[in-house]
Enzyme design. Structure first.
Site, PDB file in Angstrom:
ATOM      1  N   THR A 125       0.678  -1.257   0.037  1.00  0.00           N
ATOM      2  CA  THR A 125       0.014   0.037  -0.150  1.00  0.00           C
ATOM      3  C   THR A 125       0.804   1.407  -0.099  1.00  0.00           C
ATOM      4  OG1 THR A 125      -1.788  -1.001   1.028  1.00  0.00           O
ATOM      5  CG2 THR A 125      -1.794   1.356   1.259  1.00  0.00           C
ATOM      6  N   GLU A 126       0.383   2.338  -0.718  1.00  0.00           N
ATOM      7  CA  GLU A 126       1.023   3.518  -0.961  1.00  0.00           C
ATOM      8  C   GLU A 126       0.063   4.757  -0.587  1.00  0.00           C
ATOM      9  OE1 GLU A 126       3.165   3.993  -4.364  1.00  0.00           O
ATOM     10  OE2 GLU A 126       4.534   2.116  -4.237  1.00  0.00           O
ATOM     11  N   SER A 131      -7.117   1.060  -2.174  1.00  0.00           N
ATOM     12  CA  SER A 131      -7.827   0.300  -2.928  1.00  0.00           C
ATOM     13  C   SER A 131      -7.375  -0.024  -4.157  1.00  0.00           C
ATOM     14  CB  SER A 131      -9.138   0.928  -2.830  1.00  0.00           C
ATOM     15  OG  SER A 131      -9.731   0.926  -1.538  1.00  0.00           O
ATOM     16  N   PHE A 155       0.697   2.442   5.905  1.00  0.00           N
ATOM     17  CA  PHE A 155      -0.009   1.194   6.606  1.00  0.00           C
ATOM     18  C   PHE A 155       0.527  -0.070   6.689  1.00  0.00           C
ATOM     19  CE2 PHE A 155      -3.765   4.284   4.706  1.00  0.00           C
ATOM     20  CZ  PHE A 155      -3.552   5.133   5.857  1.00  0.00           C
ATOM     21  N   THR A 157       1.770  -3.226   8.195  1.00  0.00           N
ATOM     22  CA  THR A 157       1.745  -3.976   9.557  1.00  0.00           C
ATOM     23  C   THR A 157       3.138  -4.632   9.808  1.00  0.00           C
ATOM     24  OG1 THR A 157      -0.489  -4.432   9.315  1.00  0.00           O
ATOM     25  CG2 THR A 157       0.789  -5.893  10.823  1.00  0.00           C
ATOM     26  N   ARG A 268     -25.289 -11.759  34.656  1.00  0.00           N
ATOM     27  CA  ARG A 268     -25.717 -10.442  35.003  1.00  0.00           C
ATOM     28  C   ARG A 268     -27.384 -10.714  35.243  1.00  0.00           C
ATOM     29  NH1 ARG A 268     -25.498  -5.431  36.814  1.00  0.00           N
ATOM     30  NH2 ARG A 268     -26.386  -4.022  35.554  1.00  0.00           N
ATOM     31  N   GLN A 279     -35.756 -12.693  25.848  1.00  0.00           N
ATOM     32  CA  GLN A 279     -35.651 -13.226  24.318  1.00  0.00           C
ATOM     33  C   GLN A 279     -34.772 -12.227  23.417  1.00  0.00           C
ATOM     34  OE1 GLN A 279     -39.890 -13.585  23.581  1.00  0.00           O
ATOM     35  NE2 GLN A 279     -40.067 -15.973  24.155  1.00  0.00           N
ATOM     36  N   GLU A 364      -6.483  -5.117   3.470  1.00  0.00           N
ATOM     37  CA  GLU A 364      -6.402  -6.658   2.435  1.00  0.00           C
ATOM     38  C   GLU A 364      -7.725  -6.374   1.713  1.00  0.00           C
ATOM     39  OE1 GLU A 364      -4.924 -10.159   3.843  1.00  0.00           O
ATOM     40  OE2 GLU A 364      -3.611  -9.263   5.222  1.00  0.00           O
ATOM     41  N   SER A 367     -14.393  -3.581   2.297  1.00  0.00           N
ATOM     42  CA  SER A 367     -15.403  -4.552   1.809  1.00  0.00           C
ATOM     43  C   SER A 367     -16.061  -3.967   0.716  1.00  0.00           C
ATOM     44  CB  SER A 367     -16.484  -4.301   3.077  1.00  0.00           C
ATOM     45  OG  SER A 367     -16.011  -5.007   4.186  1.00  0.00           O
TER      46      SER A 367
END
Length: 387
Positions: A125-126, A131, A155, A157, A268, A279, A364, A367
């Site tokens: 990535t740059e 994207s 970015f 990792t 709880r 429910q 990566e 979405s």
């Protein structure tokens, strides 16, 4: 390769024990300090976790895709820093060498990566190539038996602690798109500089930063596979496998978050009864459990297809899209089941998990990019079938 069910089950049991007994007690400390204790990293090295998908011939376990995703689902039932520390070596940091490297390149670097002596990362990535991954501006100019790299990656990792970098750069002037892109394996040294780790919303303990190439001289022998101009094809091989791996790494946190939420809801008391008896809470539990099962089934089906040698570009993209979105929905419901306690960092780890998993829908392939990719590949598949 794990050759029998007993050995695979033993490995999964070891991962489960490590996550619960060694990692979970340290998660708050890692979130505060942003650092993983070195003795814990040494333990991961001794266990061979850095070499899961590196072939046995080079010192790894040589896990199949199916075995890798099953192990990843166990390992990731923890704060994201754990899978990030070993995940680049078992995925995007080594996979280009595994897929396309020469024998000399594999023998030189993979054994040390499998032992965790070297930490790898993928520098793709740059600033203007996120994207649109083919909009690479980093250049590699040939000078005799070397290439001189200039440009910036963003970015990335594990960049602050990485020793070796899989780098995609443009080796041919005037080319656009995926033409003229070459994959290099670059060792940290003169001309390669990493920036300070970013301050992030979550994923403390997983350092991410820019990578700067400033007249960085790289031997021509470090071109992955020894071939110029095919770097994009190499990185797509990496990403198709990694997207299934990442989908599994999205599913583990969802399992963990639901377990935490169900334990809280069962203990709880409100209106004289356990919250889990309401429910509407049960509806959220049912939705989470169903979506986790769906993601797990998709991922295993895609992994088995890859192990059979089938093209998984479409299925890998669907897995990453569905699992990352699923994880976000599960995180939101689980905070809701905790009520106000789910928003307070001092009360529950669910607040940290909620922040950590938000990134899954971005890296990566966002979405939205996966939606476009899935539709494009589905339409191409239909057109091919109609001919």
């Amino acid at each position: 390769m794990i050759r029998d069910t007993h050995s695979l089950n033993a490995l999964i049991a070891d991962i489960r024990s490590f996550v619960r007994e060694r990692w979970h007690p340290l998660e708050d400390q890692i979130d505060r300090t942003g650092e993983i204790p070195e003795e814990l990293v040494d333990e991961l090295r001794r266990k061979g976790y850095f070499g899961w998908s590196i072939p046995e011939a080079y010192g790894g376990l040589g896990l199949t895709a199916e075995e890798l995703v099953l192990c990843a689902m166990e390992l990731s039932q923890a704060s994201v820093a754990l899978r990030a520390r070993v995940g680049t070596n078992t995925g995007i940091g080594s996979e280009a060498l595994v897929a396309d490297g020469t024998e000399e390149q594999k023998s030189r670097w993979l054994p040390r990566m499998a032992r965790g002596e070297l930490t790898g990362c993928l520098a793709l990535t740059e600033p203007d190539a996120g994207s649109e991954a083919t909009n690479i501006q980093t250049t590699a100019r040939r000078e005799g038996e070397h290439f001189v790299l200039n440009g910036t990656k963003r970015f990335i990792t594990n960049a602050p602690l990485a020793d070796v970098f899989t780098v995609i750069a443009r080796t041919q002037d005037g080319t656009r798109g995926n033409n003229g892109l070459t994959a290099f394996f670059v060792e940290r040294g003169e001309g390669l500089r990493t920036g300070a780790p970013y301050r992030k919303m979550g994923q403390a303990g997983s350092p991410v930063s820019d990578v700067h190439f400033e007249d960085c001289r790289v031997p021509a022998s470090h071109i992955i596979g020894g071939r110029e101009g095919v770097g994009f094809q190499t990185v797509m091989k990496v990403l198709n496998k990694q997207r299934m791996h990442l989908a599994a790494l999205c599913t583990g946190p969802a399992i963990r978050m639901l377990d935490l939420a169900m334990a809280h809801a069962s203990q709880r008391q409100q209106f004289g009864q356990a919250v889990s008896s309401f429910q509407l809470v049960q509806g959220m539990i049912a939705d989470c459990r169903t979506e986790i099962y769906a993601a797990r089934s998709m991922i295993l089906d895609a992994a088995r297809a890859r192990d059979r040698g089938e093209d998984v570009a479409l299925t890998a993209s669907m897995c990453k899209y569905f699992a990352s979105e699923m994880c976000g929905r599960v995180a939101d419901r689980c905070v809701q089941m905790f009520g106000g306690s789910g928003y307070i960092a001092d009360f529950s780890p669910i607040e940290r998990y909620y922040r950590d998993v938000r990134l899954f829908r971005l890296y990566e392939g966002t979405s939205q990019i996966h939606q476009l990719n899935i539709a494009k590949l589905a339409l191409r598949e239909r057109a091919g079938a109609a001919q």
